[in-house]
Design a protein around this motif. Sequence first.
Motif, mmCIF file in Angstrom:
data_model
loop_
_atom_site.group_PDB
_atom_site.id
_atom_site.type_symbol
_atom_site.label_atom_id
_atom_site.label_comp_id
_atom_site.label_asym_id
_atom_site.label_seq_id
_atom_site.Cartn_x
_atom_site.Cartn_y
_atom_site.Cartn_z
ATOM 1 N N THR A 96 0.845 -1.193 0.000
ATOM 2 C CA THR A 96 0.000 0.000 0.000
ATOM 3 C C THR A 96 0.880 1.243 0.000
ATOM 4 O O THR A 96 2.062 1.176 0.292
ATOM 5 C CB THR A 96 -0.887 0.090 1.257
ATOM 6 O OG1 THR A 96 -0.036 0.216 2.393
ATOM 7 C CG2 THR A 96 -1.770 -1.122 1.416
ATOM 8 N N THR A 97 0.263 2.366 -0.325
ATOM 9 C CA THR A 97 0.921 3.660 -0.181
ATOM 10 C C THR A 97 0.409 4.255 1.129
ATOM 11 O O THR A 97 -0.609 3.809 1.650
ATOM 12 C CB THR A 97 0.523 4.591 -1.337
ATOM 13 O OG1 THR A 97 -0.874 4.881 -1.202
ATOM 14 C CG2 THR A 97 0.779 3.947 -2.686
ATOM 15 N N GLN A 136 4.620 3.676 -3.036
ATOM 16 C CA GLN A 136 4.424 2.375 -2.382
ATOM 17 C C GLN A 136 5.394 2.229 -1.219
ATOM 18 O O GLN A 136 6.567 2.590 -1.337
ATOM 19 C CB GLN A 136 4.702 1.283 -3.395
ATOM 20 C CG GLN A 136 3.482 0.462 -3.714
ATOM 21 C CD GLN A 136 3.854 -0.663 -4.652
ATOM 22 O OE1 GLN A 136 4.604 -1.564 -4.299
ATOM 23 N NE2 GLN A 136 3.359 -0.597 -5.858
ATOM 24 N N GLN A 138 7.118 0.022 0.103
ATOM 25 C CA GLN A 138 8.397 -0.673 -0.040
ATOM 26 C C GLN A 138 9.533 0.263 -0.479
ATOM 27 O O GLN A 138 10.701 -0.060 -0.327
ATOM 28 C CB GLN A 138 8.274 -1.839 -1.017
ATOM 29 C CG GLN A 138 7.660 -1.440 -2.341
ATOM 30 C CD GLN A 138 7.724 -2.547 -3.372
ATOM 31 O OE1 GLN A 138 8.614 -3.377 -3.351
ATOM 32 N NE2 GLN A 138 6.756 -2.574 -4.275
ATOM 33 N N ILE B 16 -7.730 -3.615 1.406
ATOM 34 C CA ILE B 16 -6.443 -4.040 1.962
ATOM 35 C C ILE B 16 -5.986 -5.370 1.380
ATOM 36 O O ILE B 16 -4.809 -5.584 1.122
ATOM 37 C CB ILE B 16 -6.558 -4.163 3.511
ATOM 38 C CG1 ILE B 16 -6.531 -2.781 4.159
ATOM 39 C CG2 ILE B 16 -5.473 -5.045 4.106
ATOM 40 C CD1 ILE B 16 -5.193 -2.091 4.124
ATOM 41 N N TYR B 20 -5.856 -3.205 -3.290
ATOM 42 C CA TYR B 20 -4.523 -2.596 -3.228
ATOM 43 C C TYR B 20 -3.418 -3.552 -3.683
ATOM 44 O O TYR B 20 -2.562 -3.167 -4.486
ATOM 45 C CB TYR B 20 -4.225 -2.070 -1.821
ATOM 46 C CG TYR B 20 -5.041 -0.857 -1.406
ATOM 47 C CD1 TYR B 20 -5.581 0.014 -2.358
ATOM 48 C CD2 TYR B 20 -5.261 -0.578 -0.065
ATOM 49 C CE1 TYR B 20 -6.324 1.118 -1.971
ATOM 50 C CE2 TYR B 20 -5.996 0.528 0.336
ATOM 51 C CZ TYR B 20 -6.526 1.375 -0.628
ATOM 52 O OH TYR B 20 -7.244 2.470 -0.230
ATOM 53 N N PRO B 21 -3.410 -4.795 -3.202
ATOM 54 C CA PRO B 21 -2.330 -5.679 -3.655
ATOM 55 C C PRO B 21 -2.359 -5.915 -5.168
ATOM 56 O O PRO B 21 -1.317 -5.939 -5.814
ATOM 57 C CB PRO B 21 -2.548 -6.985 -2.882
ATOM 58 C CG PRO B 21 -3.813 -6.859 -2.157
ATOM 59 C CD PRO B 21 -4.192 -5.427 -2.120
ATOM 60 N N ASN B 24 -1.121 -2.762 -6.898
ATOM 61 C CA ASN B 24 0.305 -2.482 -6.749
ATOM 62 C C ASN B 24 1.202 -3.629 -7.220
ATOM 63 O O ASN B 24 2.339 -3.409 -7.599
ATOM 64 C CB ASN B 24 0.611 -2.097 -5.308
ATOM 65 C CG ASN B 24 -0.019 -0.760 -4.938
ATOM 66 O OD1 ASN B 24 -0.153 0.127 -5.775
ATOM 67 N ND2 ASN B 24 -0.433 -0.620 -3.694
#
Lengths: 311, 248
Positions: A96-97, A136, A138, B16, B20-21, B24
């Motif tokens: 997530t951001t 993000q 990470q 969540i 989102y996963p 991203n």
Amino acid sequence: MQEQTGRLVCRDVGKVYSTGTVALSKVNIDIPTKGIFALIGRNGAGKTTLVRILATELMSSSGTALINGADVIKDPKKVREFIAVVPQESRLLMWTTPRQMIVAYLLYRGFSYVNAKNRAAEVLKTVNIGKYADVQSQHLSGGTKRKALIATVLASEASMLFLDEPTTGLDPISRAELWNLLNKLKKDHFIFLTTHYLEEAERLADQIGIIENGKLLNIGTLDELRAHVKYDFSLTIFDNKARIKPRAGRIVTGLDGNRQILTTQKEANRIAKELIRKGTRFSTSPVSLEQIFYFIVKRSINEETEEKDEW
Amino acid sequence: MKGRSIGSQLFASVLINAIYPMQNFPIMLVNSLLGPFAFLIVINFVSHGALLGVAIEGAFVMTMVSSGLALQGDLAHLKNDMKFQDMIVSSPTSAFIYIFGMAASELLYFLPNFILLSILLILFVPLTSLAAFTVVTVMVIMFIFSISLSFLLSTISVDVIQSWAFTGLVSTLLSTIPPVYYPITYIPLPWQYIAYISPTTYAAQIAQAAAGFITITPLNFALDWIVLVGASIAMVLIAIKKVRWREP
Ligand SMILES: Nc1ncnc2c1ncn2[C@@H]1O[C@H](COP(=O)(O)OP(=O)(O)O)[C@@H](O)[C@H]1O
Ligand SMILES: [Mg+2]
């Protein structure tokens, strides 16, 4: 029962884990829910256990706790309405951001999607990580990630924030930035933070609690804690062979292995002159929270082992 | 704050754990799309197309099981590695809303797969509407079973390594041993008894019989239903009883 609104009260809170570890015994606290309360203690002292009990994440084994009059054990739902927690070692989700994390958390707290988005934008600015809002996690630095987590709970309507070791592992600059932020937040939030950085408690906290081996040894303002130590000045001597006989005060071995003399300011002056005359290396200052902490914890350990206090 | 929206809280879990996963890490979508097809393709080739219909149905049941089991790893990861669950425990979201939202997120995550399989099913498996209804019901029950089991395991697991072990074991029990992609008669006799340990076996048998791939007596058909529904109710009850939101 007296009016409990505006106070955090623990009465004889105890916790024995299923492994038999006694993590807390008879913890008593009664503090106003204003400003910052710092719970300091070594690793394994019981800080996280107490935070998790108060934050309704863990059952206690004995005792009661009330926050603003709401019973943490019997009525967790009520407590959850006004608290928000950043657990120890909690992490920004890798996928997530910061903005996404905040929005999702606000939805969990029952915000509408539109309100959550607006509030996230606002708080990202407050915490000063606006330019990382859509990166993000990470790719973010440790300091930014920690700020984003604090932004997450801050964005909610909760008036009480529990932060379990929020600055552990951060570099000095990130830590100072977080301190500034917490200092700003304490105006309209009650912050319950744990730390083993004593400087952090010294700088931020309105009230400080010292915990060791599951027992709350002392609680009060820095001045109140200082009053617990009879001598409020300290000299550290860097030469182990130097012979010194203070007329008042006590000699202790510091954390670094050097001898420390805890004494009055007047006696510290006298000894300092003597040491200068002899050419012995030393330093002197008012006792810091670190020394108070060390003194109080050491005293408790000695009581436990029934070792004679030779200081 | 008055009138907290349960809809918001459910949607939060879907964001969540699915949206989102996938947004991203798009590779996750490809995996969700292709995962359950591997076996379908193998069975199709090995049987020279004879078992294609059975295998498509099997892939459907397997997708339900896998999406339910995926919950275990996701919940354990969020709880143990990210300490995310503690943030939610101490918020106004209840355990059930959290779990329902997470379960929904798994379904959404496998949605592309369902769409592809549905197309295949319509193309290659002629189903009466009663049979279609039966297959869907069986799938929903299998999903509820594996979601409950997942949740139970996630509350027990304390580390990701442990949760991998759980996933491995459970997926052997629920997806490798049972004859999902082929009729149970393909398994030599003593081994059939082992297959009957798994609720998936009953689910697959009902689906296969409904589509006319196998014939079983009405009594056996009823027994299959009783075992499948009974096992699922038992699993839901155990999960509800063992739900550990606040740690003891
Ligand atoms: N889940 C647990 N099960 C058993 N023992 C635990 C558990 N969590 C913490 N402990 C033990 O309880 C004591 C207090 O731990 P903790 O509250 O985490 O301390 P701190 O946060 O001050 O480092 C330690 O001895 C720790 O090993
Ligand atoms: Mg801790």
